[in-house]
Structures are given as structure tokens and as C-alpha cells.
Design an enzyme around this catalytic site. Structure first.
Site, PDB file in Angstrom:
ATOM      1  N   ASP A  31       2.310  45.126  20.911  1.00 18.35           N
ATOM      2  CA  ASP A  31       1.437  44.309  21.766  1.00 18.35           C
ATOM      3  C   ASP A  31       0.123  45.014  22.103  1.00 18.35           C
ATOM      4  OD1 ASP A  31       3.633  42.574  21.870  1.00 18.35           O
ATOM      5  OD2 ASP A  31       4.405  43.483  23.705  1.00 18.35           O
ATOM      6  N   GLU A 200       1.899  32.350  22.149  1.00 18.88           N
ATOM      7  CA  GLU A 200       1.948  33.322  23.248  1.00 18.88           C
ATOM      8  C   GLU A 200       0.818  34.314  23.046  1.00 18.88           C
ATOM      9  OE1 GLU A 200       5.561  35.623  23.202  1.00 18.88           O
ATOM     10  OE2 GLU A 200       5.418  36.045  21.080  1.00 18.88           O
TER      11      GLU A 200
HETATM   12  O1  FUB Z   1       6.639  42.523  23.637  1.00 22.29           O
HETATM   13  C1  FUB Z   1       7.342  41.480  24.229  1.00 22.29           C
HETATM   14  C2  FUB Z   1       6.759  40.169  23.833  1.00 22.29           C
HETATM   15  O2  FUB Z   1       6.803  40.004  22.434  1.00 22.29           O
HETATM   16  C3  FUB Z   1       5.302  40.014  24.164  1.00 22.29           C
HETATM   17  O3  FUB Z   1       5.069  39.767  25.497  1.00 22.29           O
HETATM   18  C4  FUB Z   1       4.953  38.907  23.259  1.00 22.29           C
HETATM   19  O4  FUB Z   1       3.588  38.674  23.130  1.00 22.29           O
HETATM   20  C5  FUB Z   1       5.630  39.349  21.992  1.00 22.29           C
HETATM   21  O5  FUB Z   1       4.861  40.270  21.271  1.00 22.29           O
END
Ligand code: FUB
Length: 442
Positions: A31, A200
Site C-alpha cells: 500500500d 478501494e
Molecule cells: O493492506 C490492506 C488493504 O489491502 C488496503 O487497505 C487495501 O487498499 C488493499 O491493498
């Protein structure tokens, strides 16, 4: 906090970092939000760990954040732990839910935004922690941002100083921030006009008066990176297409950020290179990115070579190649039980070749090359810089035993060149790394 700072300093001194993709070894990083502060690129990733608790054995597990920095995108300093789950007054100290963060700078203060699970509550809130240094340690506020439920915070500070918070939680959302960057100044607004499918990890930025909203998007099976554009930070946004196709390594997520550094744009993203069997242990990568004249973004093809110039005098991991011959080359972990040790390249047959671009041979002519290699039956390597053959290395038969071999180099040129290695004779020569030496350097 003090003892953590001391540990952070120790870690910084021993940080494991490398030039190619993935950029950080020795720990998982995911991330990635990259920001430019004080002339350096600061990297704010999540810190995936193999779960110490049963509940998260098959899921994301993160207890803290490390911050990394670099001034050449090649050598990364690990500044150590910048914030830990037990330091968050409102957070559940055993939730291991320190997911994707962001960090921005306003009036000399650094605001670190992070999601975490609240004590006794459900889901995620987004907290803010502050520091007068870009690498922390960050001191969290007593409460999370009121009115925000979700993950993946991203903050855009517009040219007029107005801050906007983007996050994901039942789709992508945006709200204006108050001047203090720790409270909402407007009600959360869902971002409309985006295609169907899971989304997301929003990342927003401004370039030439246009606002970009980039985000992981499941078009088919796993996350692509996609984007939309607008004339205003809060939209309406026009969907523009894909920046990166879904991961060739099968990693389901692909959180990312874009940053301009020294006149070049870069995409920071993650794949599960060091954990091919478990895609919740990820590693940050970087590749170059460019815009068309109309401001749209060209697709980025993930590479192993990544970005940055590699010093010829340090071990060059040619398994992170720029290109290889269509046949006769394979890549594997040096030691499958210790994946952070990295990969080796095997030249299987005569004529097999590997090219590694962007090697800096410096200003003093190199005189020899060292190659860590092994071969069951022996072979001969030809080494070229550009079109010039500069060395021939005999690799004696050694079975699976690694040997560090030295051969003289005849190289007239200095400066940056492309390295090419071919198998002249024999079969199955394995190479871990190679590096060049000058008379004063061994
Ligand atoms: O790293 C946990 C989650 O997975 C993140 O918040 C999302 O964006 C995905 O990468």
C-alpha cells in the site's frame, strides 16, 4: 516513545534496501504512498507480517508502520517504526489492522493518516498522528476523524491550501477537511460516475489544473489500477481507463500512489514477489509513468528492473533484468526457504542472454568483474557493456556450490551503460549477482 526512537535509529543504520523491484527486502511492504518532502522521496507503506494470531493467519496482518526515504529511488533508508498499534489511544491494540496510510505536510508539520480498528467497535476508523519530522515518530490524536468509517485515507492539499480527504468504505468517498486537517469540513460524499466493480485505495493529485483520482478496480478477477479526471477535487470525475492491468503474479490487491520526482513521474504499487503463495504479504515496486499531451495516463507495464541507476561497484542483481532472450533463461529464488535473499538467473543454453539497463560505471575505469555463480558442468560467460565485449568469465564445474569468480575487464568508457551477459559455452550456469571493481576498490 523514546525507546522506539532509539530502535528506529538502529534500524535505520542497518536497513535492507535494493535498487530493483521489489524495492525493499528483509520485510514486507504494501500500500505505498510516496511523497516528496525536503528534496527526498518518503515512502509510507503498510507493514504486512505473517500473522502471530490464528484469526488473521489467512488475512492482512499489520501491527505498525515503518517509513522509508531515498534521494535516488535506488538506495532506501528504513527509518524504523513510526507508529505502532499499541500507541493509538482509540485503537484496539491487538487488532493488527494498521492498513494503508498517507502523510502530508502543512506549515512544517507532518500529518500521518491511518486506518485502524477502534476499541470495542466494528470496522475501521481513520486516525491522524503528527510529527515535526517526515519519518516520525508520529503521535496519534486521542480520537479518530469523526464521521469517517472506512480505510485507505488519501489527502490532497490543493494549491489554495484546502485539504480533501478521500477514503474507501462502501465505494470511494471524499470530504473537505478543516484547516487543522483533523476534522471534516463537509459531509462525506460518495464519488459518482465510476464503473461498476469493487474499488478501494483512492489516490488523488493535481497536475496542470486537472484533478486525478486513481484507484484499484476489479474489472475481472483481481485489482487493476484505474483512473478518472475532473476539473475539481470533489468531481464530478470522468472515468478514463486503466493505468495497470491486474497483477501477473496473482496478487489480488494493488494499492498505489503516483509522484513526480526530479522531473519524472513514478507509479508506486505492490505485488507479492517475496510471497508467491500468499498474496497478503506484499512488496512495494516502482515503475516510471508518463502522461500523453492531453493529460491522460499511459499504461504502465510492471517490470523487474524498476527504476533508478545501479552502481556498478555494488552487487548487480541481473535476475531483475530489463530484457532476456526468448529462450534459455529462467529465474528462481536463490534459497526458497529464505525468500528475502532474492533470486538467481540461470542461463540454460548457449546464446541465452540477460540485459540489465542503467548501470553506472563511475568516472574511474573498472578493471575487473566479480561474479557469484555456480554450474554443474561449467561454462563461459561473455559480458558486454553496450555493444562492447568487456570480459569473459570462466565458471568451473561446481555442482550447486556458489563460487565468487574474478575476471579482468577491458572497458574504455565510463558513466552509465547497459550490461549484457550471454552464455558463450556450456549449459546451466547460475548467477546470483555480479559487480565491477576499480584498482582502489575490492
Ligand atoms: O493492506 C490492506 C488493504 O489491502 C488496503 O487497505 C487495501 O487498499 C488493499 O491493498
Amino acid at each position: 516513545m523514546k525507546s522506539r526512537l532509539f530502535i528506529a535509529c538502529l534500524l535505520a543504520a542497518t536497513a535492507a534496501a535494493q535498487a530493483q523491484n521489489p524495492i525493499i527486502s528483509g520485510q514486507f511492504t504494501a500500500d505505498p504512498t510516496a511523497r516528496v518532502f525536503e528534496g527526498k522521496v518518503y515512502l509510507y507503506p503498510s507493514h504486512d507480517i505473517p500473522s502471530p494470531i490464528e484469526r488473521l493467519k489467512e488475512w492482512f496482518c499489520m501491527a505498525d508502520y515503518h517509513v522509508f526515504s531515498s534521494d535516488n529511488l535506488t538506495d532506501w533508508t528504513d527509518h524504523g517504526v513510526a507508529l505502532s498499534q499499541e500507541d493509538v489511544p482509540w485503537g484496539d491494540p491487538n487488532s493488527y489492522s494498521m492498513w494503508a496510510p498517507d502523510c502530508v505536510c502543512k506549515d512544517g508539520n507532518y500529518y500521518f493518516f491511518f486506518p485502524a480498528s477502534p476499541q470495542g467497535g466494528k470496522g475501521f476508523n481513520i486516525g491522524v498522528a503528527t510529527s515535526d519530522k517526515p519519518y516520525g515518530p508520529f503521535k496519534p490524536l486521542d480520537k479518530p476523524i469523526e464521521g469517517v468509517n472506512g480505510i485507505d485515507p488519501c489527502v490532497l492539499l490543493d494549491k489554495d491550501g484546502q485539504g480533501y480527504l478521500y477514503w474507501s468504505g462502501r465505494g470511494l468517498n471524499v470530504a473537505r477537511l478543516k484547516d487543522n486537517l483533523t476534522e471534516l469540513a463537509s459531509a462525506p460524499q460518495p464519488i459518482a460516475n465510476l464503473p461498476e466493480g469493487f474499488k478501494e485505495g483512492p489516490f488523488a493529485f493535481e497536475r496542470n489544473g486537472k484533478y486525478y483520482l486513481t484507484f484499484p478496480w476489479v474489472q475481472d478477477k483481481t485489482e487493476t489500477l484505474a483512473y478518472a479526471m475532473s476539473d475539481h477535487p470533489m468531481g464530478p470525475f470522468d472515468f478514463k481507463g486503466i493505468i495497470m492491468k491486474q497483477s501477473p503474479t496473482g496478487c489480488w490487491t494493488n494499492h498505489h500512489s503516483l509522484v513526480e520526482y526530479k522531473g519524472q513521474w513514478y507509479l508506486f504499487y505492490h505485488h507479492n514477489d517475496y510471497s508467491p503463495e500468499f498474496d497478503k504479504n506484499r512488496s512495494v515496486r516502482i515503475d516510471s509513468l508518463s502522461f500523453r499531451p492531453d493529460g491522460t495516463i499511459r499504461e504502465v507495464i510492471p517490470t523487474l528492473r524498476g527504476v533508478g541507476i545501479t552502481d556498478a561497484r555494488k552487487p548487480i542483481q541481473i535476475d531483475r533484468y530489463s530484457s532476456i532472450s526468448p529462450e534459455g533463461v529462467s529465474i528462481a529464488f536463490v534459497n526458497p526457504a529464505r525468500k528475502f535473499d532474492g533470486w538467481k538467473v540461470t542461463l540454460q543454453s548457449q546464446g541465452a542472454e540477460v540485459t540489465y539497463n542503467g548501470v553506472d560505471f563511475g568516472q574511474t575505469a573498472v578493471k575487473a568483474v566479480k561474479v557469484k555463480a555456480c554450474s554443474p558442468e561449467g561454462g563461459t560467460l561473455n559480458i558486454y557493456v553496450g555493444k562492447e565485449k568487456v570480459a569473459e568469465v570462466e565458471v568451473p564445474a561446481s555442482g550447486q556450490t556458489w563460487q565468487t569468480l574474478t575476471a579482468p575487464v577491458k572497458l574504455k568508457r565510463t558513466g552509465i551503460g547497459n550490461l549484457r551477459v550471454t552464455l558463450k559455452r556450456g549449459k546451466k550456469v547460475e548467477i546470483d549477482w555480479m559487480r565491477f571493481i576499480t584498482p582502489s576498490h575490492h
